[in-house]
Motif scaffolding. Structure first.
Motif, short mmCIF file in Angstrom:
data_model
loop_
_atom_site.label_atom_id
_atom_site.label_comp_id
_atom_site.label_asym_id
_atom_site.label_seq_id
_atom_site.Cartn_x
_atom_site.Cartn_y
_atom_site.Cartn_z
N SER A 159 0.83 -1.22 0.00
CA SER A 159 0.00 0.00 0.00
C SER A 159 0.86 1.26 0.00
CB SER A 159 -0.91 -0.01 1.23
OG SER A 159 -1.56 1.22 1.33
N GLY A 160 1.86 1.28 0.88
CA GLY A 160 2.70 2.48 1.00
C GLY A 160 3.55 2.71 -0.22
N ARG A 161 4.09 1.63 -0.77
CA ARG A 161 5.02 1.81 -1.87
C ARG A 161 4.33 1.77 -3.23
NH1 ARG A 161 7.72 -0.29 -5.50
NH2 ARG A 161 9.75 0.55 -6.06
N VAL A 162 3.46 0.80 -3.42
CA VAL A 162 2.85 0.61 -4.74
C VAL A 162 1.53 1.38 -4.87
CG1 VAL A 162 2.00 -1.10 -6.38
CG2 VAL A 162 3.91 -1.66 -4.88
N GLY A 163 0.68 1.27 -3.82
CA GLY A 163 -0.65 1.90 -3.89
C GLY A 163 -0.55 3.39 -4.14
N SER A 164 0.32 4.06 -3.39
CA SER A 164 0.44 5.52 -3.55
C SER A 164 0.99 5.87 -4.93
CB SER A 164 1.33 6.10 -2.45
OG SER A 164 2.59 5.48 -2.48
N THR A 202 -5.05 7.49 -0.68
CA THR A 202 -4.95 6.05 -0.98
C THR A 202 -4.32 5.30 0.19
OG1 THR A 202 -4.74 6.39 -3.35
CG2 THR A 202 -3.79 4.38 -2.50
N VAL A 203 -3.22 5.84 0.70
CA VAL A 203 -2.52 5.15 1.80
C VAL A 203 -3.42 5.12 3.05
CG1 VAL A 203 -0.49 5.21 3.31
CG2 VAL A 203 -0.24 5.76 0.89
N VAL A 204 -4.05 6.25 3.36
CA VAL A 204 -4.90 6.33 4.56
C VAL A 204 -6.07 5.34 4.45
CG1 VAL A 204 -6.48 7.82 5.86
CG2 VAL A 204 -4.28 8.71 5.06
N TRP A 205 -6.79 5.39 3.32
CA TRP A 205 -7.93 4.49 3.12
C TRP A 205 -7.50 3.02 3.15
CZ3 TRP A 205 -13.01 4.54 3.27
CH2 TRP A 205 -13.67 5.77 3.20
#
Lengths: 251, 243
Positions: A98-103, A226-229
């Protein structure tokens, strides 16, 4: 704010349904899926390995001190491995992805949106869901369980090394208790969990990117959102999946 | 060349209304466009010009009214070019054919090559968009719109951000393409030079409605405040207040 959240959930749901519809009809760009797996997966290996190894070390440290009071150090492997397989492995891999790819996905699609590239796809008759979401979702659904397996393995192994060097627990004793408490069912649930997290991350990231209105600032906001959700959803889903399979597994 | 009945509109807007949140952008908008025409939709910023193109491109939906488009293939050249930065120019132009047709790779290669030659940029096929100038990017954007052999091509502010020489060359290309392929061209702009050069017919959009309509020559000579505001570089409001 509530309206925005409802819109986000609604659009995410529609995108998810459309994505599975395209996948079920075989409308998959395999070349793009492979490219996404390589770029997202390889880039996440290092951070996932480091995170998981140190989580394994600190977990072993904390548990050992507690277990030593009861003379039960030989159960370190059991506790570290079951924590890693049931909870930590899927959570660590999901947080890394999430942190690396999602954002990054959210920012990429958001900047495509603000520079009219998404509009161009629509005009040419190319559905952005098929072209952008399907390969990213498949890549995320494949790469998250793989990273989860690696994270879990490293978490258990780092715990084993510390237990051996700091508390004189033999490798055999450690591994015996690992085998004693963990079953194929636990590993299957771990992989399923990671796969669900991967799908969630991809849908949230792509949907947030597609909702960008405005310029660079909006793109940055989308990446943060994105990261928060994803973190919120991952922890909520984790509880419900764990409680469901815990109940089913014991019954 | 496209074979359409020249008397049957290829695009027809009937009482189209569009609102964004609480702002009504298009108010009962009605107009017809005929095959092979170059129609310029002129209007001040925020008058709803680009909204018309977005409706035609299925990018947004109308709230009420009816839009009839008697064409199956449509291309659009975007204001910001909208080229895919991660793809080569060849891939940018080929994308629509690869994704929406069953053409063989050989046929796609031939078609892309021909289209890039049409805009005199075949030597850029292995380059990336950020290696090209703004004018070249606009021409690639036109090539990308043309590659699907569209019956209608939409140009969103084609000369914006270009120096006069490059803008003039681009406008020449637009006229040549229409003459060569018979493609119906809808141009959205507020640039008076573009309007005067390329238009067969001009529609002036103001406050969500077509307020003035005429030929290029009428646009140059008519004393109505709507075409005058472009020629005299003043606001329509100023001219309306004088009448």
């Amino acid at each position: 704010m509530y309206r925005s959240a409802v819109e986000q959930i609604g659009e995410g749901g529609i995108n998810l349904i459309k994505t599975f519809w395209y996948i079920s009809r075989g409308k998959i760009n395999y070349e793009e899926v492979a490219r996404q797996i390589v770029t997202t997966g390889i880039g996440s290996l290092f951070i996932a390995s480091i995170t998981a190894s140190f989580v394994g070390l600190v977990l072993t440290l904390q548990i050992s001190n507690q277990l030593r009071q009861f003379g039960a150090e030989h159960f370190i492997g059991a506790i570290v491995s079951s924590s890693a397989i049931r909870e930590l492995g899927p959570i660590i891999s999901a947080i890394v992805v999430s942190g690396r790819v999602g954002s990054a996905v959210s920012a990429e699609i958001g900047s495509m949106k603000s520079s009219e590239q998404i509009d161009a796809l629509i005009v040419f008759g190319i559905d952005p869901v098929r072209y952008l979401i399907v390969p990213r979702l498949l890549a995320s659904a494949i790469i998250t369980p793989l990273l989860c397996s690696l994270s879990t393995f490293l978490c258990i192994m780092s715990g084993m090394v510390l237990a051996n060097s700091a508390f004189n627990l033999s490798f055999d004793t450690y591994l015996d208790t690992v085998r004693l408490v963990n079953t194929t069912y636990d590993v299957s649930v771990m992989l399923l969990k990671a796969c669900i997290f991967g799908i969630t991350i991809a849908i949230v990231a792509t949907t947030t990117g597609l909702q960008v209105r405005g310029g660079a600032e909006a793109v940055g906001e989308a990446a943060t959102k994105t990261v928060v959700w994803n973190y919120i959803l991952i922890f909520i889903f984790n509880y419900f999946i764990s409680s469901y399979f815990f109940r089913v597994g014991y019954e | 060349m496209n074979n359409f009945d020249k008397n049957e509109p290829i695009v027809s807007f009937k009482n189209v209304c569009v609102a964004f949140k609480n702002t009504r952008v298009l108010k009962d908008l009605s107009f017809d466009i005929y095959p092979g025409e170059i129609v310029t939709i002129a209007g001040p910023s925020g008058s709803g010009k680009s909204t018309i193109l977005k409706l035609l491109g299925n990018i947004i939906r109308m709230d009420s009214g009816e839009i009839v488009v008697n064409a199956s293939r449509l291309g659009m050249a975007f204001q910001k070019s909208a080229l895919f930065n991660s793809m080569t120019i060849w891939k940018n132009v080929a994308l629509a054919l690869e994704e929406t047709t069953n053409l063989s790779k050989k046929k796609i290669r031939k078609k892309v090559k021909e289209t890039l030659e049409m805009v005199s940029l075949s030597y850029t096929e292995n380059m990336y968009p950020d290696e090209l100038s703004g004018g070249m990017q606009k021409r690639i954007s036109i090539a990308r719109a043309l590659v699907v052999s569209p019956e209608i091509i939409l140009y969103d502010e084609p000369s914006t951000g270009l120096d006069p020489g490059i803008a003039s060359k681009l406008e020449d290309d637009m006229i040549k393409l229409r003459d060569k392929t018979g493609v119906t061209s809808i141009v959205v702009t507020h640039d008076v030079e573009t309007i005067k050069k390329v238009s067969d017919r001009v529609l002036v959009l103001y406050d969500g409605k077509i307020k003035w309509e005429g030929t290029k020559n009428e646009f140059i000579t008519d004393n109505s405040p709507y075409p005058r505001s472009f020629r005299e570089r003043c606001t329509i409001e100023d001219l309306l207040s004088q009448t």
